[in-house]
Design an enzyme around this catalytic site. Structure first.
Site, PDB file in Angstrom:
ATOM      1  N   TYR A   1       0.839  -1.197   0.000  1.00 38.30           N
ATOM      2  CA  TYR A   1       0.000   0.000   0.000  1.00 38.30           C
ATOM      3  C   TYR A   1       0.873   1.245   0.000  1.00 38.30           C
ATOM      4  O   TYR A   1       0.652   2.181  -0.789  1.00 38.30           O
ATOM      5  CB  TYR A   1      -0.905  -0.029   1.232  1.00 38.30           C
ATOM      6  CG  TYR A   1      -1.771   1.175   1.437  1.00 38.30           C
ATOM      7  CD1 TYR A   1      -2.976   1.321   0.759  1.00 38.30           C
ATOM      8  CD2 TYR A   1      -1.418   2.161   2.360  1.00 38.30           C
ATOM      9  CE1 TYR A   1      -3.801   2.419   0.968  1.00 38.30           C
ATOM     10  CE2 TYR A   1      -2.227   3.262   2.579  1.00 38.30           C
ATOM     11  CZ  TYR A   1      -3.419   3.384   1.886  1.00 38.30           C
ATOM     12  OH  TYR A   1      -4.227   4.478   2.107  1.00 38.30           O
TER      13      TYR A   1
ATOM     14  N   LYS B   1       1.091   4.203  -2.835  1.00 36.71           N
ATOM     15  CA  LYS B   1       0.839   5.602  -2.510  1.00 36.71           C
ATOM     16  C   LYS B   1       2.074   6.463  -2.764  1.00 36.71           C
ATOM     17  O   LYS B   1       1.966   7.630  -3.155  1.00 36.71           O
ATOM     18  CB  LYS B   1       0.362   5.734  -1.066  1.00 36.71           C
ATOM     19  CG  LYS B   1      -1.004   5.115  -0.797  1.00 36.71           C
ATOM     20  CD  LYS B   1      -2.098   5.785  -1.622  1.00 36.71           C
ATOM     21  CE  LYS B   1      -3.485   5.355  -1.188  1.00 36.71           C
ATOM     22  NZ  LYS B   1      -4.554   6.032  -1.953  1.00 36.71           N
TER      23      LYS B   1
ATOM     24  N   ASP C   1     -10.481   8.050  11.091  1.00 36.19           N
ATOM     25  CA  ASP C   1     -11.541   7.153  11.543  1.00 36.19           C
ATOM     26  C   ASP C   1     -12.462   6.765  10.391  1.00 36.19           C
ATOM     27  O   ASP C   1     -13.548   7.319  10.220  1.00 36.19           O
ATOM     28  CB  ASP C   1     -12.332   7.816  12.670  1.00 36.19           C
ATOM     29  CG  ASP C   1     -13.321   6.867  13.325  1.00 36.19           C
ATOM     30  OD1 ASP C   1     -13.201   5.649  13.105  1.00 36.19           O
ATOM     31  OD2 ASP C   1     -14.213   7.354  14.059  1.00 36.19           O
TER      32      ASP C   1
END
Length: 256
Positions: free
Chosen positions: A156, A160, A190
């Protein structure tokens, strides 16, 4: 007069936490919002909230890993609203495991969603922006994992990080067309993705407390913390800013 009156904005992953909050903020500031998501129900729920508040939005089912779907969705936006003024590449997905515990099939999915999908969107939208002769704004949502690394998110983070480098290159290639390309890097926020991250760590409550202690502002980010930075880059206020990377992470990472 609002900042985005008459502007058409595409937000990928628009049915999620950060994506949904971003769509709503654009609509509040006058934009026509195209909510792209592979989950049509999630996208429609965001559209319903926007229209109930008097905004303008439409849901477009789009799996960004499938080029034919990207092309069809972009063409559909043009049919509804004409040109495209702003693209926010927000869609993302992650697997939370040490790298040696992951499998090549997971790498393929991570790369397809977090990097190749964004390439598809750029490749489909940039010609529309260039042909429109009004310039355009692209805001890519990366991650602080791209800037400082993050245990359990190796592939990931690689995707990115690639998106950051790609953004800077596209910013150079298309500056002459009046198109700016900038990057926003969320820290722990969140969202459903962060919930999965905590579960993958094995002790969600302990991990969240550790993050809170390490963040100078003392709390986990909320989806509503991101749209302000995104809309700045997308607006005329950011017209002379391109190829830049901004962390929105409560000070967790302070990168010069």
């Amino acid at each position: 007069m609002q900042r985005f009156d008459g502007k058409t904005v595409i937000v990928t992953g628009g049915g999620g936490g950060i994506g949904g909050a971003t769509c709503q903020r654009f609509a509040q500031e006058g934009a026509n919002v195209a909510v792209f998501d592979m989950n049509p129900d999630a996208a429609q729920a965001v559209v319903d909230r926007i229209t109930q508040s008097g905004g303008t939005a439409q849901a477009f089912r789009c799996d960004i890993t499938v080029r034919a779907e990207v092309d069809a969705a972009v063409a559909a936006v043009q049919q509804v609203w004409g040109g495209i003024d702003v693209l926010v590449n927000n869609a993302g997905w992650d697997v939370f495991k040490p790298f040696t515990k992951t499998e090549p099939a997971q790498w393929d999915k991570l790369i397809a969603i977090n990097l190749t999908g964004a390439l598809h969107m750029h490749h489909a939208v940039l010609p529309v922006m260039v042909a429109g002769a009004k310039g355009g704004r692209i805001v890519n949502i990366s991650s602080d994992a791209a800037r400082v690394g993050s245990s359990g998110e190796a592939v990931y983070a690689a995707c990115k990080g690639g998106l950051v480098s790609f953004s800077k290159t596209i910013a150079r290639e298309h500056a002459r067309h009046g198109i700016t390309v900038n990057v926003v890097c969320p820290g722990p926020t969140d969202t459903a993705l962060f919930a999965d991250y905590k579960v993958g760590a094995g002790n969600p409550e302990k991990l969240e407390e550790a993050f809170k202690r390490s963040i100078p502002l003392g709390r986990i980010g909320q989806p509503g913390d991101l749209p302000g930075a995104i809309l700045f880059f997308a607006s005329d206020d950011g017209a002379y800013v391109t190829g830049q990377v901004l962390s929105v992470s409560g000070g967790l990472s302070m990168v010069g």
